[in-house]
Design a protein around this motif. Sequence first.
Motif, PDB file in Angstrom:
ATOM      1  N   GLU A  80       0.777  -1.330  -0.082  1.00 55.89           N
ATOM      2  CA  GLU A  80      -0.037   0.128  -0.044  1.00 55.89           C
ATOM      3  C   GLU A  80       0.876   1.128   0.017  1.00 55.89           C
ATOM      4  O   GLU A  80       0.491   2.430  -0.326  1.00 55.89           O
ATOM      5  CB  GLU A  80      -0.893  -0.057   1.327  1.00 55.89           C
ATOM      6  CG  GLU A  80      -2.054  -1.063   1.009  1.00 55.89           C
ATOM      7  CD  GLU A  80      -3.099  -1.250   2.265  1.00 55.89           C
ATOM      8  OE1 GLU A  80      -2.985  -0.221   2.885  1.00 55.89           O
ATOM      9  OE2 GLU A  80      -3.748  -1.987   2.227  1.00 55.89           O
ATOM     10  N   ASN A  81       2.129   1.111   0.547  1.00 56.95           N
ATOM     11  CA  ASN A  81       2.687   2.389   0.433  1.00 56.95           C
ATOM     12  C   ASN A  81       4.332   2.098   0.237  1.00 56.95           C
ATOM     13  O   ASN A  81       5.015   1.724   1.508  1.00 56.95           O
ATOM     14  CB  ASN A  81       2.784   3.272   1.853  1.00 56.95           C
ATOM     15  CG  ASN A  81       3.428   4.354   1.878  1.00 56.95           C
ATOM     16  OD1 ASN A  81       4.357   4.952   1.259  1.00 56.95           O
ATOM     17  ND2 ASN A  81       2.668   5.405   2.888  1.00 56.95           N
ATOM     18  N   ILE A  82       4.758   2.118  -0.775  1.00 53.34           N
ATOM     19  CA  ILE A  82       6.273   1.755  -1.104  1.00 53.34           C
ATOM     20  C   ILE A  82       7.065   2.787  -0.541  1.00 53.34           C
ATOM     21  O   ILE A  82       8.404   2.485  -0.383  1.00 53.34           O
ATOM     22  CB  ILE A  82       6.448   1.695  -2.636  1.00 53.34           C
ATOM     23  CG1 ILE A  82       6.407   3.045  -3.661  1.00 53.34           C
ATOM     24  CG2 ILE A  82       5.814   0.361  -3.301  1.00 53.34           C
ATOM     25  CD1 ILE A  82       6.837   2.829  -4.734  1.00 53.34           C
ATOM     26  N   TYR A  83       6.826   4.103  -0.316  1.00 52.08           N
ATOM     27  CA  TYR A  83       7.541   5.044   0.219  1.00 52.08           C
ATOM     28  C   TYR A  83       7.858   4.894   1.665  1.00 52.08           C
ATOM     29  O   TYR A  83       8.957   4.714   1.967  1.00 52.08           O
ATOM     30  CB  TYR A  83       7.154   6.426   0.017  1.00 52.08           C
ATOM     31  CG  TYR A  83       6.801   6.695  -1.379  1.00 52.08           C
ATOM     32  CD1 TYR A  83       7.678   7.545  -1.965  1.00 52.08           C
ATOM     33  CD2 TYR A  83       5.940   6.682  -2.195  1.00 52.08           C
ATOM     34  CE1 TYR A  83       7.890   8.215  -3.468  1.00 52.08           C
ATOM     35  CE2 TYR A  83       5.383   6.631  -3.646  1.00 52.08           C
ATOM     36  CZ  TYR A  83       6.512   7.494  -3.899  1.00 52.08           C
ATOM     37  OH  TYR A  83       6.543   8.081  -5.218  1.00 52.08           O
ATOM     38  N   ALA A  84       6.808   4.381   2.471  1.00 54.16           N
ATOM     39  CA  ALA A  84       7.088   3.873   3.871  1.00 54.16           C
ATOM     40  C   ALA A  84       8.063   2.800   3.961  1.00 54.16           C
ATOM     41  O   ALA A  84       8.612   2.480   4.804  1.00 54.16           O
ATOM     42  CB  ALA A  84       5.678   4.051   4.581  1.00 54.16           C
ATOM     43  N   GLN A 125       3.567   0.033  -5.887  1.00 55.41           N
ATOM     44  CA  GLN A 125       2.468   0.795  -5.232  1.00 55.41           C
ATOM     45  C   GLN A 125       1.413   0.137  -5.613  1.00 55.41           C
ATOM     46  O   GLN A 125       0.877   0.172  -6.867  1.00 55.41           O
ATOM     47  CB  GLN A 125       2.822   1.993  -5.443  1.00 55.41           C
ATOM     48  CG  GLN A 125       1.903   2.918  -4.919  1.00 55.41           C
ATOM     49  CD  GLN A 125       1.782   3.046  -3.354  1.00 55.41           C
ATOM     50  OE1 GLN A 125       2.929   3.299  -2.627  1.00 55.41           O
ATOM     51  NE2 GLN A 125       0.783   3.128  -2.706  1.00 55.41           N
ATOM     52  N   LEU A 126       0.449  -0.523  -4.755  1.00 56.23           N
ATOM     53  CA  LEU A 126      -1.010  -0.973  -5.089  1.00 56.23           C
ATOM     54  C   LEU A 126      -1.994   0.096  -5.288  1.00 56.23           C
ATOM     55  O   LEU A 126      -1.832   1.249  -4.369  1.00 56.23           O
ATOM     56  CB  LEU A 126      -1.488  -1.911  -4.378  1.00 56.23           C
ATOM     57  CG  LEU A 126      -0.612  -3.332  -4.076  1.00 56.23           C
ATOM     58  CD1 LEU A 126      -1.072  -4.390  -3.001  1.00 56.23           C
ATOM     59  CD2 LEU A 126      -0.548  -3.872  -5.561  1.00 56.23           C
ATOM     60  N   LYS A 127      -2.991   0.197  -6.304  1.00 54.73           N
ATOM     61  CA  LYS A 127      -3.659   1.082  -6.250  1.00 54.73           C
ATOM     62  C   LYS A 127      -4.808   0.949  -5.223  1.00 54.73           C
ATOM     63  O   LYS A 127      -5.004  -0.389  -4.698  1.00 54.73           O
ATOM     64  CB  LYS A 127      -4.196   1.088  -7.671  1.00 54.73           C
ATOM     65  CG  LYS A 127      -3.360   1.697  -8.768  1.00 54.73           C
ATOM     66  CD  LYS A 127      -3.848   1.437 -10.135  1.00 54.73           C
ATOM     67  CE  LYS A 127      -2.825   1.847 -11.091  1.00 54.73           C
ATOM     68  NZ  LYS A 127      -1.684   1.467 -11.407  1.00 54.73           N
ATOM     69  N   ASN A 128      -5.765   1.878  -4.723  1.00 54.69           N
ATOM     70  CA  ASN A 128      -6.717   1.443  -3.927  1.00 54.69           C
ATOM     71  C   ASN A 128      -7.577   0.400  -4.230  1.00 54.69           C
ATOM     72  O   ASN A 128      -8.208  -0.329  -3.397  1.00 54.69           O
ATOM     73  CB  ASN A 128      -7.790   2.742  -3.882  1.00 54.69           C
ATOM     74  CG  ASN A 128      -7.071   3.928  -3.110  1.00 54.69           C
ATOM     75  OD1 ASN A 128      -6.065   3.731  -2.532  1.00 54.69           O
ATOM     76  ND2 ASN A 128      -7.487   5.204  -3.436  1.00 54.69           N
ATOM     77  N   SER A 129      -7.961   0.007  -5.391  1.00 58.74           N
ATOM     78  CA  SER A 129      -8.620  -1.330  -5.947  1.00 58.74           C
ATOM     79  C   SER A 129      -7.855  -2.628  -5.789  1.00 58.74           C
ATOM     80  O   SER A 129      -8.565  -3.492  -5.934  1.00 58.74           O
ATOM     81  CB  SER A 129      -9.264  -0.862  -7.304  1.00 58.74           C
ATOM     82  OG  SER A 129      -8.228  -0.874  -8.321  1.00 58.74           O
ATOM     83  N   GLU A 130      -6.463  -2.304  -5.308  1.00 60.26           N
ATOM     84  CA  GLU A 130      -5.990  -3.768  -5.462  1.00 60.26           C
ATOM     85  C   GLU A 130      -5.316  -3.993  -3.866  1.00 60.26           C
ATOM     86  O   GLU A 130      -4.331  -4.350  -3.675  1.00 60.26           O
ATOM     87  CB  GLU A 130      -4.437  -3.475  -6.068  1.00 60.26           C
ATOM     88  CG  GLU A 130      -4.704  -3.173  -7.637  1.00 60.26           C
ATOM     89  CD  GLU A 130      -3.601  -2.926  -8.245  1.00 60.26           C
ATOM     90  OE1 GLU A 130      -3.391  -3.541  -9.643  1.00 60.26           O
ATOM     91  OE2 GLU A 130      -2.601  -2.345  -8.185  1.00 60.26           O
ATOM     92  N   LYS A 131      -6.122  -3.378  -2.704  1.00 58.01           N
ATOM     93  CA  LYS A 131      -5.684  -3.379  -1.608  1.00 58.01           C
ATOM     94  C   LYS A 131      -5.259  -5.012  -1.209  1.00 58.01           C
ATOM     95  O   LYS A 131      -6.031  -5.762  -1.545  1.00 58.01           O
ATOM     96  CB  LYS A 131      -6.914  -2.981  -0.524  1.00 58.01           C
ATOM     97  CG  LYS A 131      -6.957  -1.536  -0.725  1.00 58.01           C
ATOM     98  CD  LYS A 131      -5.810  -0.605  -0.100  1.00 58.01           C
ATOM     99  CE  LYS A 131      -6.321   0.636  -0.041  1.00 58.01           C
ATOM    100  NZ  LYS A 131      -5.011   1.426  -0.225  1.00 58.01           N
TER     101      LYS A 131
END
Length: 132
Positions: A80-84, A125-131
Amino acid sequence: MRILHTMLRVGELERSLDFYTNVLGMQLLRRKDYPAGRFTLAFVGYGDESSQAVIELTHNWDTDAYEIGTGYGHIALGMENIYAACDAIRAKGGKISREPGPMKHGTTEIAFVEDPDGYKIELIQLKNSEKI
């Protein structure tokens, strides 16, 4: 049919287990020594092998290092967050070989890290629809 696992040969099993479990947050699912064959197999992943693909780390006791070769690409992990994730990996001593950002010639956000043996792992980074 489904993918069961991907096998990587590693030079130092404990170093690799530390990376995959402590840096990438996987679980050690099982581990077995084969003294007659002089090798150990360790399986790591984010969930049970009965429903998810995992990584098999193979340590041949008499081999300290391997050449990766030109045919190997990478393992990809969606999150969900590759930056973190990159910040956390860096804080734990992991090597970021490509900082997070849009891929070349596209919009998907990616980053790359390397395990202790130099295998590349792509973070997507997954998009919101790919949680997850």
